[in-house]
Design an enzyme around this catalytic site. Structure first.
Site, short mmCIF file in Angstrom:
data_model
loop_
_atom_site.label_atom_id
_atom_site.label_comp_id
_atom_site.label_asym_id
_atom_site.label_seq_id
_atom_site.Cartn_x
_atom_site.Cartn_y
_atom_site.Cartn_z
N PHE A 154 0.83 -1.20 0.00
CA PHE A 154 0.00 0.00 0.00
C PHE A 154 0.87 1.25 0.00
O PHE A 154 1.85 1.33 0.74
CB PHE A 154 -0.89 0.05 1.24
CG PHE A 154 -1.84 -1.10 1.38
CD1 PHE A 154 -3.14 -1.01 0.93
CD2 PHE A 154 -1.43 -2.28 1.99
CE1 PHE A 154 -4.03 -2.07 1.08
CE2 PHE A 154 -2.30 -3.34 2.14
CZ PHE A 154 -3.60 -3.24 1.68
N ASP A 155 0.50 2.22 -0.82
CA ASP A 155 1.02 3.57 -0.64
C ASP A 155 0.39 4.11 0.65
O ASP A 155 -0.63 3.60 1.11
CB ASP A 155 0.63 4.43 -1.84
CG ASP A 155 1.02 5.88 -1.67
OD1 ASP A 155 2.17 6.12 -1.25
OD2 ASP A 155 0.18 6.76 -1.92
N LYS A 156 0.99 5.13 1.24
CA LYS A 156 0.44 5.67 2.48
C LYS A 156 -0.56 6.79 2.22
O LYS A 156 -1.75 6.64 2.48
CB LYS A 156 1.57 6.18 3.40
CG LYS A 156 1.03 6.80 4.72
CD LYS A 156 2.14 7.31 5.59
CE LYS A 156 2.82 8.54 5.01
NZ LYS A 156 1.91 9.74 5.05
#
Length: 631
Positions: A313-315
C-alpha cells in the site's frame, strides 16, 4: 447470407414462439391418431426452420476454419433428416434455439447493471448564463467552468464543485452506498448522483464521458468483453472438442454399424452449457462489482486477484485520508494569530497538500502577499506589508534563523511523533513558528487489512515516500507486516519486482502519479477512486469510493465468481459424461438426451444468475493495532 443470419438473430424469440406452437399442434395431431402424416410434415417444417440459422452459423465458422458447436449440431440434424427422424430433428433444433434464447435473456439480465448505470447518466444540464437566465444544453458540449443549476429530485448532470447552495445527495451510483451525504459550497459532486434535498449551482469540472460516472460505465463495458484464463481455456477446449466428438461419432457408427447411434452421439456431445457457463459468470460478477463501486478492468483481474498473497500500500491517500490537517502550532517568537494570518495568506498561493492544510486555518483578517516565489523542494517566500516571510523546511529558513538549537530540537520531537513540518519565519527574525501537520488513517483501514489477512493475504506492506517518523506513526494503528519509508517511485517498483522474484503474487494499492511505476509492476494494480487519472488508467481495479473495505469485497467477489465458473464447468462436463453413459447402456435417446442437455444449460444459467444477488460479507469487529518496524 449475412442478412439471413441477421434476420434469424433479430427474430429469434418470435421464431421460438412459432416453432413451439407448431410442436404443440403436431402433438395434438399425433394424439388424435388420424394425422400421422400431418405430424411428420409439421415436425419436418420445425426442423428446417430450426436448422437454417444453425447451419448458416456453421458455414460461417467453417469459412474461418473453425469447427464450432454449430457444425456438430448441423451434421447431427441433417443426419436425422436422412434417416427420416423428423421429430428428432425438430426437437433438437427447437431445444438448441430455446437454449440460445435463454442465453440471450440471461446475458441481458446480467448486463442490466451496466445498462442501469447508462440510464442514470443525464443527457442534458440546466446551464446558468451571465444574465441569470438558464437553458437546457447537451452535457457533451459543456466546457469546464460552466455553471449549471440542479434542483431537488434531479440527477447531477456533471462532475463539479458546488458554487452556491447546500445539497443532500444520494451517491449510491458512484460509491455503492445508499446513505445520504451532505454537501456544502466548495465540495465535489459527481454526475449521476441524486439531489434529494436542496438547490445548488455547480461549477463544471468534467462532463459527458469525462465524468467519474462516464469512466465507470466505460470501464465496466470493457471489463465485460474481456476474458479470464478459464474463458480462454474453454474457447480452446471447444475448438478441439467438436472435431473429437465428430471423430468418435464416426468410429461408433462404423463399429456399431448404426448411423442413428452416430448421429445421437453428435447431438448429445454438444457442450452448450460449457460454452455459456463461463461468460455468464463473468458478466454477472463484474456487474455485481460495478454496483458496489468496484470496477474490474477485465475478468482476468478477478483470476489474478484471487491468487494474490502480498499487498503493498502507498500511504498518503491510500492508507490515510490524504488530507493533512494542522495538529499543532508551536510559536517560538511573535503573535500567534498574526502568524496564522500571514501563513494562510501565503499558502493560498500554493497547491501543495501541506499548504492546503495551513489554508484550512481561520484568519482574523484578509491579507494579500506580493512577490510570491516558490522554491522547489523547500517552500515559499513572499512579502506582506513590506516584510519578507519564509514558509517551508529547515533548509529554507536556515539563512534566517541560522543554527537554532531550540528550533532543531522541537522539529526533531515533532517529526518523531509522526508530523510533517512547515516552519514560518520572518527575515527580521521577529516571528518564528512551527506548523505540525499530520494525515489520519482511513477509518476502515485497520478493519480492511485484518480481513484481507483472514481471506488469505499473507503479507501486508506499506511503501511510502514520507519520513520514517510519520510512517511509523501511521503504521502503529494498522496490522502491517512491513513498512518502508523515504522511498522514491522507482524504489517502490523495485521492491515489488524483488518480492515477485521470490514467487509471490503482489497487488499494489495507490492513488498518485508517483505510484504509476509500482502499479505497472504489480500483478494486480489497484487505484483509489479519489486518485489521479494516471493511476486509474494504469490500474486493473478501481475502488470508486476510495474505501479499503471495497478491496475486501473485491477479493470475496473474485473468489466467488471463479468458484461459480468452475461449478458451471463441472455441471456441463458431468452432463455430457452421464448422457454418453446413458446412451451406450440404452437409457437415453436423441430427443430425451437433448432435453437433458438443454436443461443443463438452464441450470448453468440459473447458477450464474446467483452472482447478481451475491452479497459479500464484511466483518465489522474492531481490530487492534500493533507496533510495526520501519525499514
Amino acid at each position: 447470407m449475412v442478412k439471413t443470419q441477421q434476420f434469424f438473430t433479430t427474430h429469434r424469440k418470435a421464431i421460438v414462439i412459432v416453432t413451439t406452437l407448431l410442436l404443440v399442434l403436431a402433438e395434438v395431431a399425433r394424439f388424435g391418431g388420424q394425422f400421422t402424416l400431418t405430424y411428420q410434415v409439421i415436425m419436418a417444417i420445425v426442423g428446417i426452420i430450426g436448422l437454417l440459422p444453425i447451419l448458416l452459423t456453421a458455414i460461417s465458422s467453417l469459412q474461418v476454419r473453425l469447427v464450432s458447436i454449430d457444425v456438430l449440431v448441423s451434421i447431427a440434424v441433417i443426419g436425422a433428416f436422412i434417416i427420416g427422424e423428423y421429430n428428432e430433428a425438430a426437437i433438437v433444433t427447437w431445444l438448441f434455439m430455446v437454449g440460445e434464447v435463454l442465453e440471450d435473456v440471461t446475458l441481458h439480465k446480467t448486463r442490466s447493471a451496466v445498462q442501469q448505470l447508462v440510464d442514470l447518466a443525464p443527457q442534458t444540464a440546466l446551464v446558468v448564463h451571465q444574465d441569470g437566465t438558464t437553458s437546457q444544453e447537451d452535457v457533451d458540449f459543456l466546457d469546464p467552468g460552466t455553471p449549471v443549476l440542479v434542483k431537488t429530485g434531479d440527477r447531477m448532470p456533471v462532475d463539479g464543485k458546488i458554487r452556491t447552495g447546500t445539497a443532500l445527495l444520494n451517491e449510491a451510483s458512484i460509491t455503492g452506498e445508499a446513505r445520504l451525504v451532505s454537501k456544502q459550497v466548495g465540495d465535489e459532486v459527481f454526475a449521476g448522483t441524486i439531489l434529494e434535498n436542496g438547490t445548488v449551482t455547480v461549477t463544471t469540472t468534467a462532463a459527458g464521458d469525462d465524468t467519474t460516472f462516464g469512466k465507470i460505465i466505460e470501464l465496466v463495458e470493457e471489463a465485460q468483453d474481456s476474458q479470464t484464463r478459464t474463458q480462454r481455456f474453454i474457447d480452446r477446449f471447444a475448438q478441439y472438442y467438436t472435431p473429437l466428438v465428430l471423430l468418435v461419432a464416426v468410429v461408433v457408427g462404423i463399429i456399431a454399424r448404426n448411423f442413428r447411434l452416430a448421429i445421437t452421439v453428435m447431438v448429445l456431445g454438444c457442450p452448450g452449457a460449457l460454452v455459456i457457463g463461463v461468460p455468464a459468470s463473468t458478466v454477472a460478477g463484474i456487474g455485481n462489482g460495478a454496483r458496489r463501486g468496484i470496477l474490474f478492468k477485465g475478468s482476468d483481474v478477478m483470476d489474478r486477484l484471487r491468487h494474490v498473497d502480498t499487498i503493498a500500500f502507498d500511504k498518503t491517500g491510500t492508507l490515510t485520508l490524504g488530507k493533512p490537517t494542522v495538529k499543532s502550532l508551536l510559536v517560538l517568537k511573535g503573535d500567534r494569530q498574526a502568524i496564522i494570518d500571514r501563513a494562510v495568506a501565503i499558502e493560498k498561493q500554493s497547491t501543495h497538500p501541506l499548504a492546503q492544510a495551513i489554508v484550512g486555518l481561520e484568519m482574523s483578517q484578509s491579507l494579500t502577499p506580493t512577490k510570491v516565489t516558490t522554491i522547489k523542494g523547500q517552500g515559499m517566500r513572499a512579502q506582506l506589508g513590506g516584510q519578507e516571510y519564509l514558509l517551508g523546511n529547515q533548509q529554507l529558513v536556515h539563512e534566517v534563523v541560522g543554527t537554532d538549537q531550540a528550533l532543531a530540537a522541537e522539529v526533531d520531537r515533532l517529526v518523531a511523533a509522526g508530523n510533517s513540518i512547515v516552519i514560518f519565519a520572518s527575515t527580521d527574525r521577529t516571528a518564528l513558528a512551527i506548523f505540525a501537520i499530520k494525515d489520519q488513517p482511513r477509518p476502515q483501514a485497520a478493519q480492511a487489512l485484518a480481513q484481507l489477512r483472514e481471506l488469505g493475504v499473507k503479507h501486508l506492506v506499506m511503501l511510502t515516500g514520507d519520513n520514517a517518523g510519520t510512517a511509523r506513526e501511521i503504521a502503529a494503528a494498522l496490522p502491517l507486516d512491513e513498512v518502508h519509508a523515504a522511498m522514491l517511485p522507482q524504489d517502490k517498483a523495485h521492491f515489488i519486482k524483488n518480492v515477485q522474484k521470490t514467487g509471490h503474487r503482489v497487488a499494489f494499492v495507490g492513488d498518485g502519479i508517483n505510484d504509476s511505476p509500482a502499479l505497472a509492476a504489480a500483478d494486480v494494480a489497484v487505484a483509489m477512486g479519489s486518485g489521479t487519472d494516471v493511476a486509474m488508467d494504469v490500474a486493473d481495479l478501481v475502488l470508486v469510493k476510495s474505501d479499503l473495505t471495497r478491496l475486501v469485497v473485491a477479493r470475496q467477489l473474485a473468489h466467488r465468481t471463479l468458484q461459480n465458473m468452475n461449478e458451471n464447468i463441472v455441471i456441463a462436463l458431468l452432463t455430457v459424461l452421464l448422457l454418453f453413459v446413458g446412451l451406450f447402456v440404452g437409457y437415453i435417446e436423441m430427443a430425451s438426451g437433448m432435453l437433458i442437455h438443454e436443461l443443463s444449460i438452464l441450470v448453468v444459467i440459473l447458477n450464474s444468475m446467483r452472482l447478481i444477488k451475491y452479497s459479500p460479507k464484511l466483518d465489522h469487529r474492531q481490530f487492534s493495532s500493533r507496533e510495526t518496524p520501519v525499514e
